[in-house]
Design an enzyme around this catalytic site. Structure first.
Site, PDB file in Angstrom:
ATOM      1  N   GLY A 128       0.803  -1.219   0.000  1.00 46.28           N
ATOM      2  CA  GLY A 128       0.000   0.000   0.000  1.00 46.28           C
ATOM      3  C   GLY A 128       0.834   1.265   0.000  1.00 46.28           C
ATOM      4  O   GLY A 128       0.430   2.277  -0.601  1.00 46.28           O
ATOM      5  N   LYS A 165      -8.057   5.437  -4.152  1.00 45.11           N
ATOM      6  CA  LYS A 165      -7.412   6.454  -3.306  1.00 45.11           C
ATOM      7  C   LYS A 165      -5.901   6.400  -3.451  1.00 45.11           C
ATOM      8  O   LYS A 165      -5.313   5.323  -3.519  1.00 45.11           O
ATOM      9  CB  LYS A 165      -7.777   6.220  -1.847  1.00 45.11           C
ATOM     10  CG  LYS A 165      -9.209   6.562  -1.526  1.00 45.11           C
ATOM     11  CD  LYS A 165      -9.310   6.876  -0.059  1.00 45.11           C
ATOM     12  CE  LYS A 165     -10.386   6.076   0.594  1.00 45.11           C
ATOM     13  NZ  LYS A 165     -10.517   6.342   2.011  1.00 45.11           N
ATOM     14  N   PHE A 192       2.991 -13.703  -4.943  1.00 46.57           N
ATOM     15  CA  PHE A 192       3.877 -12.756  -4.241  1.00 46.57           C
ATOM     16  C   PHE A 192       3.795 -12.948  -2.722  1.00 46.57           C
ATOM     17  O   PHE A 192       4.713 -12.576  -1.995  1.00 46.57           O
ATOM     18  CB  PHE A 192       3.487 -11.309  -4.544  1.00 46.57           C
ATOM     19  CG  PHE A 192       3.975 -10.810  -5.882  1.00 46.57           C
ATOM     20  CD1 PHE A 192       5.329 -10.654  -6.136  1.00 46.57           C
ATOM     21  CD2 PHE A 192       3.073 -10.466  -6.883  1.00 46.57           C
ATOM     22  CE1 PHE A 192       5.779 -10.179  -7.356  1.00 46.57           C
ATOM     23  CE2 PHE A 192       3.513  -9.991  -8.108  1.00 46.57           C
ATOM     24  CZ  PHE A 192       4.873  -9.856  -8.350  1.00 46.57           C
ATOM     25  N   GLU A 207      -8.050  -6.378   7.532  1.00 51.00           N
ATOM     26  CA  GLU A 207      -8.982  -5.694   6.612  1.00 51.00           C
ATOM     27  C   GLU A 207     -10.015  -6.681   6.058  1.00 51.00           C
ATOM     28  O   GLU A 207     -11.152  -6.301   5.762  1.00 51.00           O
ATOM     29  CB  GLU A 207      -8.222  -5.026   5.455  1.00 51.00           C
ATOM     30  CG  GLU A 207      -7.342  -3.848   5.867  1.00 51.00           C
ATOM     31  CD  GLU A 207      -8.120  -2.556   6.151  1.00 51.00           C
ATOM     32  OE1 GLU A 207      -9.360  -2.558   6.121  1.00 51.00           O
ATOM     33  OE2 GLU A 207      -7.445  -1.529   6.420  1.00 51.00           O
TER      34      GLU A 207
HETATM   35  N1  LIG Z   1      -5.246   3.612  -0.970  1.00 52.74           N
HETATM   36  C1  LIG Z   1      -6.009   2.906  -0.175  1.00 52.74           C
HETATM   37  O1  LIG Z   1      -7.216   2.753  -0.373  1.00 52.74           O
HETATM   38  C2  LIG Z   1      -5.401   2.240   1.024  1.00 52.74           C
HETATM   39  C3  LIG Z   1      -6.136   1.292   1.743  1.00 52.74           C
HETATM   40  C4  LIG Z   1      -5.539   0.661   2.818  1.00 52.74           C
HETATM   41  C5  LIG Z   1      -4.236   0.978   3.188  1.00 52.74           C
HETATM   42  N2  LIG Z   1      -3.562   1.916   2.455  1.00 52.74           N
HETATM   43  C6  LIG Z   1      -2.184   2.266   2.818  1.00 52.74           C
HETATM   44  O2  LIG Z   1      -1.379   1.122   2.607  1.00 52.74           O
HETATM   45  C7  LIG Z   1      -0.256   1.174   3.461  1.00 52.74           C
HETATM   46  C8  LIG Z   1      -0.054  -0.185   4.077  1.00 52.74           C
HETATM   47  O3  LIG Z   1       0.139  -1.111   3.031  1.00 52.74           O
HETATM   48  P1  LIG Z   1       0.881  -2.496   3.279  1.00 52.74           P
HETATM   49  O4  LIG Z   1       0.322  -3.127   4.475  1.00 52.74           O
HETATM   50  O5  LIG Z   1       0.828  -3.210   1.988  1.00 52.74           O
HETATM   51  O6  LIG Z   1       2.341  -2.049   3.714  1.00 52.74           O
HETATM   52  P2  LIG Z   1       3.688  -1.744   2.923  1.00 52.74           P
HETATM   53  O7  LIG Z   1       3.464  -1.197   1.588  1.00 52.74           O
HETATM   54  O8  LIG Z   1       4.495  -0.954   3.870  1.00 52.74           O
HETATM   55  O9  LIG Z   1       4.347  -3.175   2.788  1.00 52.74           O
HETATM   56  C9  LIG Z   1       4.634  -3.903   3.943  1.00 52.74           C
HETATM   57  C10 LIG Z   1       6.056  -4.448   3.968  1.00 52.74           C
HETATM   58  O10 LIG Z   1       6.104  -5.569   3.128  1.00 52.74           O
HETATM   59  C11 LIG Z   1       7.192  -5.463   2.223  1.00 52.74           C
HETATM   60  N3  LIG Z   1       6.750  -6.212   1.042  1.00 52.74           N
HETATM   61  C12 LIG Z   1       5.883  -5.827   0.097  1.00 52.74           C
HETATM   62  N4  LIG Z   1       5.630  -6.856  -0.738  1.00 52.74           N
HETATM   63  C13 LIG Z   1       6.370  -7.892  -0.314  1.00 52.74           C
HETATM   64  C14 LIG Z   1       6.544  -9.225  -0.769  1.00 52.74           C
HETATM   65  N5  LIG Z   1       5.842  -9.731  -1.789  1.00 52.74           N
HETATM   66  N6  LIG Z   1       7.410 -10.015  -0.102  1.00 52.74           N
HETATM   67  C15 LIG Z   1       8.086  -9.554   0.983  1.00 52.74           C
HETATM   68  N7  LIG Z   1       7.955  -8.319   1.458  1.00 52.74           N
HETATM   69  C16 LIG Z   1       7.096  -7.498   0.810  1.00 52.74           C
HETATM   70  C17 LIG Z   1       7.435  -3.994   2.074  1.00 52.74           C
HETATM   71  O11 LIG Z   1       8.776  -3.742   1.759  1.00 52.74           O
HETATM   72  C18 LIG Z   1       7.100  -3.472   3.445  1.00 52.74           C
HETATM   73  O12 LIG Z   1       8.226  -3.574   4.289  1.00 52.74           O
HETATM   74  C19 LIG Z   1      -0.532   2.263   4.463  1.00 52.74           C
HETATM   75  O13 LIG Z   1       0.278   3.376   4.144  1.00 52.74           O
HETATM   76  C20 LIG Z   1      -2.000   2.604   4.251  1.00 52.74           C
HETATM   77  O14 LIG Z   1      -2.270   3.958   4.493  1.00 52.74           O
HETATM   78  C21 LIG Z   1      -4.102   2.550   1.398  1.00 52.74           C
HETATM   79 ZN   LIG Z   2      -7.642   0.295   6.113  1.00 53.17          ZN
END
Ligand SMILES: NC(=O)c1ccc[n+]([C@@H]2O[C@H](COP(=O)([O-])OP(=O)(O)OC[C@H]3O[C@@H](n4cnc5c(N)ncnc54)[C@H](O)[C@@H]3O)[C@@H](O)[C@H]2O)c1
Ligand SMILES: [Zn+2]
Length: 407
Positions: A128, A165, A192, A207
């Site tokens: 995200g 978003k 992945f 979620e």
């Molecule tokens: N736009 C939207 O509608 C929306 C909705 C929910 C959350 N978000 C945002 O998303 C973010 C959280 O996203 P997230 O939980 O994906 O976190 P993230 O993007 O920080 O990823 C989490 C961790 O996983 C690692 N990673 C990613 N893919 C990987 C893979 N395949 N293998 C190993 N490691 C991997 C990344 O390097 C990171 O350290 C927050 O900033 C939140 O605000 C946005």
């Molecule tokens: Zn959320």
């Protein structure tokens, strides 16, 4: 408005100093489950990236640093195999680096690469964090250039990757700067998830439980029955159960988002668990992941529902028990009366003057309230504590081999 009744814009017969502009913009984008997206024989991503121009297509590929470490050569080989000229920008996926300067860095690269404005694409691989940054940069650059999301975390695949978003953090506030900007497509590849840490799988599951609680009782029961199998390997192997969980979560999100893409309607059941958590998420120490903060907020709201007799205590115990069994936290010492009050004030501004607080009325059903008081918040914190103690002491509520895990 019926075009037939719009008066002429310039009418020499009368003075007119006021004009209504009434336009609408159709938004269409595709979400596809696309296993093995980087397989050299899989042409889905290449097809989406193809410009149809008579030249070697440029593509700007923005990759989360960890994803680049694990999949960087596969990504580069894929684009070369399909005759693209890829430029790869590697970015940190840390929440702490999700600021405006990160979006500027992507925009800078877009300028350097010189993509054709409408036909050449930006592709983002990551969770995200990088998807939100790249989506925002794609929206701001030349007021909008096409981009493709390849979410690589569970949270990215069921939540951040499927809506419109974009955003970056600003000051102490999560996603305070942001836009609504649809990708061309999001390609969801569960393979992945094999490398995603268990903590981040659980983060995504929070979620999924949210969607289950507000609208899909069957999904809740599926997670309840299968929670021990919900590991990174399980999701990556894409068994029918794991595939069903991802599909149900994506469909649940889309059903809520599609009629309300730009959040014209501020009463959103997908905001369940997102009322108090934004204020906790960026300041929690030790730090909390998004889904963990959401779980704490959901437990609090379940307690509010219980105290209002919207659900019974047994249902509350059942929900809190599942969150704990999955390894999610349900309370946090920083959830003080002051923080909760201030969080509610910020949320009320965000929801245009009213609480519009989604509360569940059953597993799989929700409604909104506008009159939650500070005393109720205080009592809800106490009830969560009580439920936790009850679950840890009453035999039969916790499975014999399940530990209570806290973040
Ligand atoms: N736009 C939207 O509608 C929306 C909705 C929910 C959350 N978000 C945002 O998303 C973010 C959280 O996203 P997230 O939980 O994906 O976190 P993230 O993007 O920080 O990823 C989490 C961790 O996983 C690692 N990673 C990613 N893919 C990987 C893979 N395949 N293998 C190993 N490691 C991997 C990344 O390097 C990171 O350290 C927050 O900033 C939140 O605000 C946005
Ligand atoms: Zn959320």
């Amino acid at each position: 408005m019926n075009p037939a009744v719009i008066p002429p814009r310039y009418d020499p017969a009368r003075d007119c100093d006021s004009w209504t502009v009434d336009s609408s913009h159709r938004i269409t984008y595709q979400i596809e489950i696309c296993p093995n997206v980087l397989d050299l024989e899989n042409d889905r991503l290449a097809t989406w990236c193809s410009s149809g121009n008579n030249r070697v297509d440029q593509v700007l590929v923005v990759v989360d640093r960890e994803v680049d470490r694990l999949y960087g050569s596969l990504i580069r080989n894929y684009f070369t195999r399909w005759d693209f000229a890829p430029t790869v920008l590697v970015m940190s996926g840390d929440e702490a680096s999700k600021g405006l300067s990160a979006a500027e860095e992507v925009a800078e690269k877009m300028g350097e690469v010189g993509l054709l404005r409408r036909s050449e694409k930006v592709v983002v691989f990551g969770g995200g964090v990088v998807m939100d940054i790249v989506g925002m940069a794609a929206n701001l650059f030349r007021r909008g250039v096409p981009y493709i999301r390849v979410p690589t975390t569970l949270l990215g695949q069921v939540d951040a990757g499927v809506g419109v978003k974009t955003g970056v953090n600003h000051g102490d506030h999560k996603n305070r700067l942001g836009t609504y900007y649809a990708p061309l497509c999001a390609l969801i590849d569960p393979t992945f998830l094999s490398t995603v840490s268990e903590r981040h799988i659980i983060n995504g599951l929070a979620e999924i439980v949210k969607i289950a609680l507000v609208k899909d009782r069957d999904l809740f029961e599926l997670i309840e029955a299968e929670h021990k199998l919900l590991s990174s390997e399980g999701f990556a192997s894409n068994t029918p159960t794991h595939a069903e969980i991802i599909r149900r979560a994506v469909v649940g999100m889309l059903e809520e988002l599609e009629p309300n893409l730009h959040e014209a309607q501020l009463e959103r059941i997908v905001d369940f668990g997102h009322t108090f958590s934004p204020s906790l998420e960026l300041i929690a120490d030790p730090p909390l992941l998004h889904g963990e903060a959401v779980a704490i907020d959901m437990a609090l709201c379940v307690a509010i529902s219980t105290n209002r007799d919207l659900i019974d205590r047994a249902t509350a115990l059942r929900i809190v028990r599942l969150l704990l069994l999955m390894g999610l936290p349900v309370s946090n010492s920083m959830f003080t009366p002051d923080l909760l009050r201030n969080a509610l004030v910020d949320t009320i501004a965000h929801r245009d003057g009213q609480q519009r607080l989604p509360l569940i009325t059953a597993i799989g059903d929700a409604s909104f309230v506008n009159d939650v008081s500070p005393t109720e918040l205080h009592n809800a914190v106490a009830l969560v504590e009580e439920l936790e103690i009850e679950l840890s002491t009453v035999s039969g509520f916790l499975l014999p081999d399940a530990g209570l895990v806290r973040a």
